[in-house]
Write an enzyme that holds these catalytic residues in place. Sequence first.
Site, mmCIF file in Angstrom:
data_model
loop_
_atom_site.group_PDB
_atom_site.id
_atom_site.type_symbol
_atom_site.label_atom_id
_atom_site.label_comp_id
_atom_site.label_asym_id
_atom_site.label_seq_id
_atom_site.Cartn_x
_atom_site.Cartn_y
_atom_site.Cartn_z
ATOM 1 N N GLU A 195 67.497 101.770 75.287
ATOM 2 C CA GLU A 195 67.523 103.045 75.999
ATOM 3 C C GLU A 195 66.653 104.097 75.308
ATOM 4 O O GLU A 195 65.958 104.873 75.963
ATOM 5 C CB GLU A 195 68.972 103.531 76.110
ATOM 6 C CG GLU A 195 69.184 104.516 77.228
ATOM 7 C CD GLU A 195 70.653 104.606 77.649
ATOM 8 O OE1 GLU A 195 71.195 103.591 78.121
ATOM 9 O OE2 GLU A 195 71.254 105.669 77.471
ATOM 10 N N GLU A 212 63.184 103.297 76.096
ATOM 11 C CA GLU A 212 62.939 103.711 77.474
ATOM 12 C C GLU A 212 62.689 105.228 77.532
ATOM 13 O O GLU A 212 61.784 105.694 78.231
ATOM 14 C CB GLU A 212 64.209 103.373 78.271
ATOM 15 C CG GLU A 212 64.009 103.025 79.708
ATOM 16 C CD GLU A 212 65.347 102.686 80.369
ATOM 17 O OE1 GLU A 212 66.370 102.522 79.666
ATOM 18 O OE2 GLU A 212 65.361 102.598 81.599
ATOM 19 N N CYS A 237 75.714 103.438 81.042
ATOM 20 C CA CYS A 237 76.671 102.494 80.433
ATOM 21 C C CYS A 237 78.005 102.487 81.144
ATOM 22 O O CYS A 237 78.816 101.603 80.933
ATOM 23 C CB CYS A 237 76.980 102.824 78.987
ATOM 24 S SG CYS A 237 75.640 103.458 78.078
ATOM 25 N N SER A 292 68.717 104.858 83.526
ATOM 26 C CA SER A 292 68.305 103.883 82.531
ATOM 27 C C SER A 292 68.601 102.488 83.070
ATOM 28 O O SER A 292 69.689 102.238 83.586
ATOM 29 C CB SER A 292 69.075 104.094 81.233
ATOM 30 O OG SER A 292 68.922 102.959 80.415
ATOM 31 N N LYS A 298 85.089 98.242 84.395
ATOM 32 C CA LYS A 298 84.365 97.129 83.777
ATOM 33 C C LYS A 298 84.705 95.809 84.461
ATOM 34 O O LYS A 298 83.939 94.856 84.427
ATOM 35 C CB LYS A 298 84.693 97.051 82.284
ATOM 36 C CG LYS A 298 84.147 98.215 81.466
ATOM 37 C CD LYS A 298 82.689 98.027 81.081
ATOM 38 C CE LYS A 298 82.119 99.269 80.426
ATOM 39 N NZ LYS A 298 80.651 99.257 80.354
ATOM 40 N N GLU A 324 82.235 95.636 87.100
ATOM 41 C CA GLU A 324 80.859 95.545 86.635
ATOM 42 C C GLU A 324 80.395 94.101 86.406
ATOM 43 O O GLU A 324 79.230 93.778 86.629
ATOM 44 C CB GLU A 324 80.716 96.345 85.326
ATOM 45 C CG GLU A 324 79.289 96.454 84.815
ATOM 46 C CD GLU A 324 79.220 97.104 83.433
ATOM 47 O OE1 GLU A 324 80.189 96.999 82.672
ATOM 48 O OE2 GLU A 324 78.178 97.694 83.126
ATOM 49 N N GLU A 361 71.928 90.415 88.079
ATOM 50 C CA GLU A 361 71.513 90.517 86.669
ATOM 51 C C GLU A 361 72.693 90.339 85.714
ATOM 52 O O GLU A 361 72.488 90.171 84.509
ATOM 53 C CB GLU A 361 70.854 91.865 86.384
ATOM 54 C CG GLU A 361 69.474 92.029 86.989
ATOM 55 C CD GLU A 361 69.533 92.697 88.350
ATOM 56 O OE1 GLU A 361 70.125 93.769 88.459
ATOM 57 O OE2 GLU A 361 68.996 92.123 89.319
ATOM 58 N N CYS A 397 85.019 107.318 77.099
ATOM 59 C CA CYS A 397 85.825 106.089 77.152
ATOM 60 C C CYS A 397 87.149 106.221 76.405
ATOM 61 O O CYS A 397 88.110 105.527 76.721
ATOM 62 C CB CYS A 397 85.041 104.919 76.590
ATOM 63 S SG CYS A 397 83.366 104.843 77.213
#
Lengths: 587, 156
Positions: free
Chosen positions: A284, A287, A305, A325, A364, A367, A373, A515
């Site tokens: 990141e 990037e 994230c 990102s 999550k 996810e 991907e 989180c």
Amino acid sequence: MSSVVTMVKGFVNGRAVEVPAGTTILDAAKKVQVNIPTLCKHADLLPSAGCGICIVKAKGNRKMLRACCTPFENGMDIVTHDPEIVKTRITVLELILSNHPTDCLICGRNNDCELQKIAADFGIRDDRFQRILAEIPADNSKGTIILDPKKCIKCGRCIDACQNMQDVWALSFIDRGFKTRISPAGDIKLSESPCVSCGQCSAHCPTGAIFEHDDTRKVWEALQDPEKYCVVQVAPAVRVAVGEGFGYPVGTNLTKKLYALFRRLGFKAVFDTNFAADLTIMEEAAEFVERFVHGKGPLPLITSCCPAWVDYMEKYYGDMIQHFSTAKSPHEMLGVMSKTYYAQKKNIDPSKIVNVSVMPCTAKKYEITRVEEMFASGYQDVDIVITTRELIRMIKQAGVEFESLADEDADLILGDYAGAGTIFGATGGVMEAALRTAYYNVTGENLKDVNFKDVRGLDGVKETEVDVKGTKVRIAVAHGLANVKYVMEKVKAAQKNNEPLPYHFIEVMACPGGCVGGGGQPYMVTDEIRKQRAKGLYDEDEAMEVRCSHDNPHIQQIYKEFLEKPLSEKAHHLLHTQYKSRPLYVK
Amino acid sequence: MVIETLSEDVRKVVERWKDKEGNLIMILHDIQDRYGYVPREASLEISRQMDQPLARIYEVLTFYNYFKLTPPGKFTISVCMGTACYLKGAPALIDEIRHILHVDEGETTKDGLFHLQIVRCLGCCGLAPVITVDHKVYSAVKRSDVATIIGEHSKK
């Protein structure tokens, strides 16, 4: 500027109390060690006055008052417990119970339920009223949280969390009277609603009406299967919250005890999501530098994230996708590294590997199959996600005396981390970690002081400027989805009017506090608890020798041996993802 | 059901009320007056045009009994459940209607022919129990009469 606080004086159960004006009777009573019972009030949310358990008497007033939402006033003389009050509370409770199932033994909240506790405290022993249950099937359409309306006591906490804290509006009260129920708009499924699986509703629910999709059984099955090679990773925010299930002071960092525990449970390799957080930062930060210094790609860059944020962005900010990102979230990166790099090094058949992620997060769970991907290793990169709450239950079930376990280390190959990796679990942490490495990438040297205190703390939006050797980098950090709009609208307005960008880099975490305040974390969270959990992470960072991701020797090694360099073709293939606009409807 | 003018209809209604306080409920009233119910598409359109969450709109729609979420039937069967009719056997009439038409209170039959609603006292207690189909009043109805009453209208 100092403001004068007006104090009010009165009595609670005959004891003198002095509190700032505006304090509720409920909080005033706490000053003299009196706990007024309540079912709907949550310290984290505004009072809804929904349950009616917290009634008290004020001398000279014939009406009983609800302590949760009535301010304590000068001269008030409050009685919190007398035979009539207690009898009324019991009747209210019995009425609530008459609409609630009695299958506590097979409910996910068994032994951890606010309704069960209050019924026990009040010594309820029989069903005085005929039981009438809502016949509404549970909604498991999300696969992350399950809405089971028949267990709902209509306290309204989930609605406050969903509508006001998160500005998601997936949940609302539908209908009225006996038919009142929690539901997405017009009785559609959660999966058809704006729900982003952040799980704040489940973390605030007093009963089992909204509960995480329990995947512990899948983990046990994998652990007991001799054909499988079970690998575990633990997110930063979990280590400072899991202790709450075992009586540790809030914020105690139990990283090394968790490693020992995972081996006791039967995991063959114990990794740490913090390692992958360092990896995320490498990608990141690279990037960001590509975009900021070399103009390759649009600014601002926005962190990605947080899967609830990704889902939210895909639904409502599809036009901002190019700003996201493309770096995967840390646990996904670790999943793919486990089934490629680690499998090759250890000569393990990746098809036998079962990657389990212990996360503070219900989103999550969504996810891990979000897009193709997430199968970059050729297999599903992360197989199972369990939340902190599920882990606590697993530990109890395993019969391991968690508190007495001796500390152990992770398997360093994918388990060693810098301080930057551990602060990922708190709001501002990803930004701070990224800035440490971006600064190095731009200037070729490390910061003298790696602490970015302006991005820490619980202000909903944090805006600041960072000086990178004379160049100003403007940043914003938002947490709690209701705070996103301010930041995004500011960017959009600047774009529309061709003005200079308000920010170059934006971090978003869906849950308040980041989180550490995640939807899969232990119950009864407040801002004080969020701060303590975050402190557990910042203290760890402070105490570490290696504070920057790029200085982590195992990160250097994985690039040297396997990934070549950040943003290499291989890194792109394995560590990056894409997003797709999927507009739903206007909330 | 596709209403081609929906977006424009909603725009006009929103325009009429947009600056007034408490306008959502008035807008929903106007929409129901226009279509006989509030279609989901209309709620979505209101949500877009007023920047109001759909969940909020449904909170209002379902809180008030008056609003209908499904198209009204060609005929509206009203069964009185006022005290007199109740005592004279109205619940059995509702049972029978449910049995024949497979609809509950507030629902419309699949063929769109009958809508069942329950009302409180039609002001003719001497005729209890009373059923009306649109404006036609049936008095002292027995369970066995229900099929005939429905049959009368099915043929129309």
